[in-house]
Design a protein around this motif. Structure first.
Motif, PDB file in Angstrom:
ATOM      1  N   LEU A 275      -6.447   1.564  -8.042  1.00  0.00           N
ATOM      2  CA  LEU A 275      -5.215   1.384  -7.274  1.00  0.00           C
ATOM      3  C   LEU A 275      -3.984   1.612  -8.144  1.00  0.00           C
ATOM      4  CD1 LEU A 275      -3.941   0.605  -4.584  1.00  0.00           C
ATOM      5  CD2 LEU A 275      -4.180  -1.799  -5.243  1.00  0.00           C
ATOM      6  N   ILE A 276      -3.091   2.487  -7.665  1.00  0.00           N
ATOM      7  CA  ILE A 276      -1.830   2.788  -8.344  1.00  0.00           C
ATOM      8  C   ILE A 276      -0.702   2.164  -7.534  1.00  0.00           C
ATOM      9  CG2 ILE A 276      -0.361   4.590  -9.324  1.00  0.00           C
ATOM     10  CD1 ILE A 276      -3.268   4.526 -10.417  1.00  0.00           C
ATOM     11  N   TRP A 277      -0.096   1.096  -8.093  1.00  0.00           N
ATOM     12  CA  TRP A 277       0.975   0.401  -7.391  1.00  0.00           C
ATOM     13  C   TRP A 277       2.298   1.167  -7.514  1.00  0.00           C
ATOM     14  CZ3 TRP A 277       0.006  -3.774  -4.406  1.00  0.00           C
ATOM     15  CH2 TRP A 277      -1.215  -4.425  -4.607  1.00  0.00           C
ATOM     16  N   MET A 278       3.167   0.932  -6.574  1.00  0.00           N
ATOM     17  CA  MET A 278       4.495   1.542  -6.637  1.00  0.00           C
ATOM     18  C   MET A 278       5.287   0.973  -7.807  1.00  0.00           C
ATOM     19  SD  MET A 278       5.657   1.639  -2.676  1.00  0.00           S
ATOM     20  CE  MET A 278       4.857   2.734  -1.509  1.00  0.00           C
TER      21      MET A 278
ATOM     22  N   THR B 129     -12.928   7.829 -10.617  1.00  0.00           N
ATOM     23  CA  THR B 129     -12.903   9.205 -10.101  1.00  0.00           C
ATOM     24  C   THR B 129     -12.242   9.285  -8.731  1.00  0.00           C
ATOM     25  OG1 THR B 129     -15.139   8.921  -9.196  1.00  0.00           O
ATOM     26  CG2 THR B 129     -14.950   9.891 -11.406  1.00  0.00           C
ATOM     27  N   THR B 130     -11.856   8.131  -8.183  1.00  0.00           N
ATOM     28  CA  THR B 130     -11.051   8.077  -6.959  1.00  0.00           C
ATOM     29  C   THR B 130      -9.831   7.217  -7.236  1.00  0.00           C
ATOM     30  OG1 THR B 130     -12.981   8.300  -5.499  1.00  0.00           O
ATOM     31  CG2 THR B 130     -10.978   7.377  -4.532  1.00  0.00           C
ATOM     32  N   LEU B 131      -8.650   7.737  -6.941  1.00  0.00           N
ATOM     33  CA  LEU B 131      -7.407   7.004  -7.128  1.00  0.00           C
ATOM     34  C   LEU B 131      -6.739   6.811  -5.772  1.00  0.00           C
ATOM     35  CD1 LEU B 131      -5.842   8.806 -10.241  1.00  0.00           C
ATOM     36  CD2 LEU B 131      -7.328   6.791 -10.204  1.00  0.00           C
ATOM     37  N   LYS B 132      -6.171   5.626  -5.573  1.00  0.00           N
ATOM     38  CA  LYS B 132      -5.384   5.363  -4.366  1.00  0.00           C
ATOM     39  C   LYS B 132      -3.972   5.001  -4.788  1.00  0.00           C
ATOM     40  CE  LYS B 132      -5.127   1.629  -1.554  1.00  0.00           C
ATOM     41  NZ  LYS B 132      -5.541   0.606  -0.574  1.00  0.00           N
ATOM     42  N   MET B 133      -3.007   5.793  -4.348  1.00  0.00           N
ATOM     43  CA  MET B 133      -1.625   5.606  -4.754  1.00  0.00           C
ATOM     44  C   MET B 133      -0.792   5.093  -3.589  1.00  0.00           C
ATOM     45  SD  MET B 133       0.814   8.347  -6.709  1.00  0.00           S
ATOM     46  CE  MET B 133       2.048   8.905  -5.535  1.00  0.00           C
ATOM     47  N   LYS B 134      -0.056   4.015  -3.843  1.00  0.00           N
ATOM     48  CA  LYS B 134       0.898   3.512  -2.862  1.00  0.00           C
ATOM     49  C   LYS B 134       2.085   4.467  -2.783  1.00  0.00           C
ATOM     50  CE  LYS B 134      -0.981  -0.644  -1.981  1.00  0.00           C
ATOM     51  NZ  LYS B 134      -1.273  -1.184  -0.641  1.00  0.00           N
ATOM     52  N   VAL B 135       2.490   4.827  -1.565  1.00  0.00           N
ATOM     53  CA  VAL B 135       3.646   5.705  -1.380  1.00  0.00           C
ATOM     54  C   VAL B 135       4.578   5.080  -0.342  1.00  0.00           C
ATOM     55  CG1 VAL B 135       2.396   7.818  -1.987  1.00  0.00           C
ATOM     56  CG2 VAL B 135       2.482   7.080   0.412  1.00  0.00           C
TER      57      VAL B 135
ATOM     58  N   GLY C 114       4.116  -3.261  -6.503  1.00  0.00           N
ATOM     59  CA  GLY C 114       5.049  -2.761  -5.506  1.00  0.00           C
ATOM     60  C   GLY C 114       4.364  -2.065  -4.351  1.00  0.00           C
ATOM     61  N   THR C 115       4.788  -2.400  -3.128  1.00  0.00           N
ATOM     62  CA  THR C 115       4.378  -1.686  -1.926  1.00  0.00           C
ATOM     63  C   THR C 115       5.632  -1.386  -1.126  1.00  0.00           C
ATOM     64  OG1 THR C 115       4.160  -3.528  -0.353  1.00  0.00           O
ATOM     65  CG2 THR C 115       2.338  -3.197  -1.898  1.00  0.00           C
ATOM     66  N   SER C 116       5.469  -0.671  -0.015  1.00  0.00           N
ATOM     67  CA  SER C 116       6.632  -0.368   0.826  1.00  0.00           C
ATOM     68  C   SER C 116       7.160  -1.619   1.515  1.00  0.00           C
ATOM     69  CB  SER C 116       6.255   0.683   1.880  1.00  0.00           C
ATOM     70  OG  SER C 116       5.212   0.213   2.715  1.00  0.00           O
ATOM     71  N   ARG C 117       6.408  -2.731   1.454  1.00  0.00           N
ATOM     72  CA  ARG C 117       6.874  -3.993   2.040  1.00  0.00           C
ATOM     73  C   ARG C 117       7.574  -4.883   1.016  1.00  0.00           C
ATOM     74  NH1 ARG C 117       1.752  -3.572   4.239  1.00  0.00           N
ATOM     75  NH2 ARG C 117       0.982  -5.056   2.701  1.00  0.00           N
ATOM     76  N   GLY C 118       7.624  -4.454  -0.238  1.00  0.00           N
ATOM     77  CA  GLY C 118       8.292  -5.257  -1.255  1.00  0.00           C
ATOM     78  C   GLY C 118       7.448  -5.385  -2.511  1.00  0.00           C
TER      79      GLY C 118
END
Length: 360
Positions: free
Chosen positions: A137-140, A159-165, A19-23
């Protein structure tokens, strides 16, 4: 060395909804290229054209017809390719509005030039001597699903996380970030967020102030691309360093790239070779960013392991110490088997694992 190129579509299936903010994504189609040399039949190069739906410049209804036209022209010209003429061939063969095709052909030709062994850039990564640090990567998804993803990535040594918001309730997104910060401060876990342009002029400042409470490393593309005055103001005043991503798409002229970065002056840019037109265009963005003292990192764009391999080897050649966005190889149920392996938050190339490549 007369070369011939063929292609075939390949649909990749996600293990879980992405999931992303685009769908929400459940599958994605790439076109796999194969280049052969009639004088050296044992040398075969592979490339991947993988436009992203709703994002790539060449996400167009007649994409396959355009790809077929480029491949037919390539085959008619009976080309020989060397490092010195690769850029000329790409410029003459592939229109700028087809960046993923340019990237796929560039990748395949680099493979052929280097002997058809899937080693496009010879460096300590592609020789199996070191890994590349990555973000997880943390998906929505639902609140529970996103927390589960966080736990999984931490268990794998990231040790680095990227979260979709930007798609679920903002308070829940903040709650997830607060849960991470309750367990780990910024010296233990680096947090990035990616809004994919989801914020608006009316709410962007409020949301940036709220998100800043969680000691974030950066926020990717807080508002939609194409709003230069607002984006310039945000880059200058945001309490979280801004990383531009979608903003770079569709800019192929060097002077245009320079003017964009000089005006917006972001702390970071994020480079996706599939969307930008390949490695030579990515080189230009890096050169300009370095001149303007803008930091950068490289990410994949949902390619299969064929494309990811090329991007990872290119990334390693740049010796950028920041965590890169190369963790997409594990997303699919039917990805091509490859030597790419994720270990303790790093991507490695392991020669004890073999390539499983498509049959043409």
């Amino acid at each position: 060395m007369p070369l011939k190129i063929v292609y075939q579509p390949y649909t990749l299936h996600f293990r879980k909804e992405a999931g992303t903010s685009r769908g929400v994504l459940t599958q994605k189609t790439s076109w796999i290229l194969q280049v052969t040399d009639s004088e050296h039949p044992d040398v075969t190069g592979y490339g991947e054209c993988g436009p992203l739906p709703g994002l790539s410049v060449d996400d167009i209804p007649d994409f396959e017809a355009q790809l077929a036209s480029v491949c037919n022209l390539f085959n008619e010209l009976d080309l020989e390719v060397f490092p010195f003429n690769l850029g000329i061939i790409l410029d003459q063969l592939v229109p700028q509005h087809l960046p993923s095709i340019r990237f796929g052909i560039e990748m395949a030709l680099l493979d052929v030039i280097n002997g058809g062994e899937r080693i496009l850039f010879k460096n300590d990564f592609s020789q199996g001597e070191r890994g590349i640090l990555m973000n997880g990567l943390i998906w929505m998804g639902s609140y529970e699903n996103m927390l589960e993803q966080v736990s999984d990535k931490l268990a794998l040594g990231f040790t680095t996380l990227k979260m979709k918001v930007g798609a679920i309730d903002f308070e829940n997104e903040c709650h997830i970030l607060s849960k991470i910060r309750e367990r780990f401060d910024k010296t233990e876990i680096t947090l990035r967020v990616d809004a994919n342009g989801a914020f608006t002029q009316d709410n962007v400042n409020y949301k940036l102030e709220e998100l800043a409470k969680f000691d974030l490393h950066s926020i990717e593309q807080p508002i939609k691309a194409g709003q230069p005055e607002l984006m310039s103001e945000i880059c200058a005043t945001s309490p979280i360093p801004v990383a531009l991503d979608e903003e770079l798409i569709g800019h192929f002229d060097y002077r245009e790239k320079f003017a964009l970065l000089k005006k917006l002056a972001p702390p970071f840019i994020i480079l996706k070779p599939t969307l930008l037109g390949g490695f030579r265009h990515t080189d230009e963005w890096i050169e300009i960013a370095n001149r303007l003292k803008i930091d950068w990192w490289i990410t994949s764009a949902l390619e299969s392991n064929i494309g990811l391999n090329a991007i990872a080897q290119y990334t390693a050649s740049k010796n950028n110490p920041l965590p890169q966005g190369l963790g997409t190889g594990q997303l699919y149920t039917n990805n091509f088997e490859s030597p790419l392996t994720v270990e303790k938050g790093e991507l490695h190339y392991r020669f004890d694992k073999n390539w499983e490549l498509p049959h043409f």
